[in-house]
Design a protein around this motif. Structure first.
Motif, short mmCIF file in Angstrom:
data_model
loop_
_atom_site.label_atom_id
_atom_site.label_comp_id
_atom_site.label_asym_id
_atom_site.label_seq_id
_atom_site.Cartn_x
_atom_site.Cartn_y
_atom_site.Cartn_z
N PRO A 222 39.93 51.41 34.30
CA PRO A 222 38.88 51.68 35.28
C PRO A 222 39.42 51.39 36.67
N GLY A 223 40.03 52.38 37.30
CA GLY A 223 40.70 52.16 38.58
C GLY A 223 39.85 52.45 39.80
N SER A 224 38.56 52.65 39.59
CA SER A 224 37.65 52.96 40.68
C SER A 224 37.41 51.74 41.57
N GLY B 251 33.97 47.19 42.37
CA GLY B 251 35.20 46.40 42.34
C GLY B 251 35.97 46.50 41.04
N TYR B 252 35.81 47.61 40.31
CA TYR B 252 36.37 47.70 38.96
C TYR B 252 37.88 47.48 38.90
N LEU B 253 38.63 48.06 39.83
CA LEU B 253 40.08 47.92 39.75
C LEU B 253 40.51 46.47 39.94
N GLY B 254 39.85 45.74 40.84
CA GLY B 254 40.15 44.32 41.02
C GLY B 254 39.82 43.50 39.79
N TRP B 255 38.74 43.88 39.12
CA TRP B 255 38.31 43.23 37.87
C TRP B 255 39.36 43.44 36.79
N LEU C 142 42.06 56.58 38.95
CA LEU C 142 41.77 56.00 40.26
C LEU C 142 40.31 56.15 40.69
N THR C 143 39.58 57.03 40.04
CA THR C 143 38.16 57.19 40.38
C THR C 143 37.25 56.87 39.21
N ALA C 144 37.81 56.29 38.15
CA ALA C 144 37.04 56.06 36.92
C ALA C 144 36.41 54.67 36.89
N ALA C 145 35.09 54.63 36.76
CA ALA C 145 34.38 53.39 36.43
C ALA C 145 34.50 53.18 34.93
N PRO D 262 31.70 40.69 47.24
CA PRO D 262 32.44 41.37 48.30
C PRO D 262 33.94 41.11 48.26
N VAL D 263 34.35 39.95 47.71
CA VAL D 263 35.79 39.69 47.56
C VAL D 263 36.38 40.66 46.54
N LYS D 264 35.71 40.80 45.40
CA LYS D 264 36.19 41.72 44.36
C LYS D 264 36.22 43.15 44.88
N GLN D 265 35.24 43.50 45.70
CA GLN D 265 35.21 44.84 46.26
C GLN D 265 36.39 45.07 47.19
N ALA D 266 36.69 44.07 48.03
CA ALA D 266 37.84 44.19 48.94
C ALA D 266 39.14 44.32 48.15
N VAL D 267 39.25 43.56 47.05
CA VAL D 267 40.45 43.64 46.20
C VAL D 267 40.59 45.04 45.63
N ALA D 268 39.51 45.58 45.08
CA ALA D 268 39.56 46.90 44.47
C ALA D 268 39.96 47.97 45.48
#
Length: 443
Positions: free
Chosen positions: A200-202, A206-210, A263-266, A400-406
């Motif tokens: 899940p690279g979306s 924040g999926y990619l950071g997760w 890259l766009t997959a949830a 918001p941290v996870k979102q910034a990472v993703a």
């Protein structure tokens, strides 16, 4: 960082501040009126789809039969949005069961009451490390652990054995297996239509950071460091984190190692690639056992100990807490609900009362997941949780941290022709530190 993304982030922070101000009237502020019992059944919300909600309903039916306490339960898939709506009316549900990682966000918005750990029956059956995850920046306890789980690696065993390849023990082994699945026709249909990993690279949620966190931790990296006393600092640009991100980027930049459109997959878009036999590796939670067993067959895939990076095989741990809201005026009923949910009976009911477990790995030390499920795969999950897992910080608002990472990782891995890892992670450090400063959590 993209100016539109910064604007959205600032808007989200502004909404949080506004909601917190509204909830001061719910009993959070010292001058707010005390919450009172409205005489209605205790209202419990949880983030839950249809199957999980059915399990909750069965669990609370058992609770009411044992205690006589009536419960108005609602499974709410868009939980946080609905909580904001209820916050505006200054009347939240009495209890919320949701992600442990939601604690920082909920305390920042003024949703929660503090809890006395010693008032919970059997609190000593819950590991101290889990209680620590239920503390806010002020050191007070705001949640009661209810369920935990870890990310686990699942592999198409039939594909691996057909190609004569071993169970991967390292990240390098895992990458080689992914490449083999993409290039050696493991399903034997004579077509180049299989891929290595489901990812899940979306940037959505924040999926990619997760997803990437486990691999980065396995190389000794991290997104931020707990400096103590409720303060944190960004560490995304460390040499260790750069090493982990290098491995992650290699997977995106090796043809076939990840599924098309990664890259766009949830998760809702990515998971079906494994479930329908298009990819052979997935890092996900044990909540997918049931659907994968049905779609693929239980013997078709295997659950393995996470392959090691250069340091260890740490994986992301997640779970749910029980939260008591600021507008709760039912202390006696609340105590009975909490005591039941963490009891042996309550934990087992959460595992077996419906189609989908709402307790994955029990927090009560007297309950063994592998034994209750009669499934050794849960032993892999339990062992990982106990010996090689790490959770995102819960005291701060990590969303918001996870979102910034993703967003940063998505930009880094999407440009395979650029040596952009060091500079991209340096920019990420700046974004994380800016967010920590906003939350008054920067060391």
């Amino acid at each position: 960082m993209d100016s539109k993304k910064i604007t959205r982030s600032r808007a989200a922070v502004a909404l949080s501040i506004a909601t917190a101000a509204v909830l001061t009237g719910c009993g959070v502020g010292s001058s707010a009126p005390a919450a009172t019992d409205d005489g209605q059944p205790i209202e419990v919300w949880a983030r839950a789809g249809t199957d999980a909600a059915t399990t909750y309903a069965a669990l609370f039916k058992d609770f009411t039969a044992k205690t006589g306490v009536q419960v108005n339960f609602q499974g709410v898939p868009d939980l946080d949005q609905q909580l904001q709506t209820r916050a505006a009316s200054k009347k939240l549900p009495d209890i919320v069961i949701n992600d442990s990682a939601a604690l920082g966000n909920y305390t920042a918005q003024g949703y929660l009451k503090t809890l006395d750990k010693s008032s919970v029956e059997g609190n000593d059956k819950i590991a101290d490390s889990l209680w620590d995850e239920a503390k806010g920046l002020d050191g007070a306890t705001y949640g009661v652990p209810f369920s935990r789980q870890t990310m686990i690696t699942m592999i198409r065993k039939d594909w691996r054995e057909k190609l004569g390849l071993p169970v991967p023990k390292t990240q390098e082994d895992l990458a080689a297996l992914a490449e083999a699945f993409a290039t050696q026709d493991p399903d034997g249909n004579g077509q180049a239509d299989t891929y290595g990993m489901t990812v899940p690279g979306s940037t959505e949620r924040g999926y990619l950071g997760w997803w990437a966190s486990s691999y980065i931790w396995q190389d000794g990296g991290s997104y931020l460091k707990d400096e103590g006393d409720g303060k944190y600092s960004a560490t995304a640009s460390s040499a260790e984190a750069q090493k982990g991100v290098t491995w992650v980027k290699q997977q995106f930049c090796t043809a076939g190692n990840v599924q098309p459109g990664a890259l766009t997959a949830a998760t809702s878009v990515a998971s079906p690639f494994f479930q329908t036999g298009k990819t052979g590796i997935i890092l996900t939670g044990p909540y997918n056992f049931s659907s994968f067993d049905t779609a693929l067959g239980k013997d078709t895939y295997e659950v393995i100990e996470a392959p090691k990076g250069s340091v260890d095989n740490t994986v992301l741990a997640e779970g749910e807490n029980i939260y008591v809201t600021a507008s709760n005026g039912k202390p006696e009923q609340t105590k009975q609900v909490i005591n039941y949910l963490v009891s042996t009976d309550g934990q087992k009911a959460g595992m077996t009362a419906g189609k989908q477990p709402i307790v994955r790995v029990p927090v009560n030390a007297d309950v063994d997941a592998a034994a209750v499920y009669n499934d050794p795969r849960w032993g892999v999950v339990q062992d990982a949780l106990k010996n090689s897992s790490k959770a995102f910080p819960s005291a701060i608002n990590f969303v918001p941290v996870k979102q910034a990472v993703a967003e940063s990782l998505n930009k880094i891995v999407s440009d395979c022709g650029s040596d952009n890892i060091a500079s991209g992670l340096k920019d990420l450090d700046t974004a994380i530190n800016d967010e920590l400063t906003k939350q008054n959590a920067k060391s």
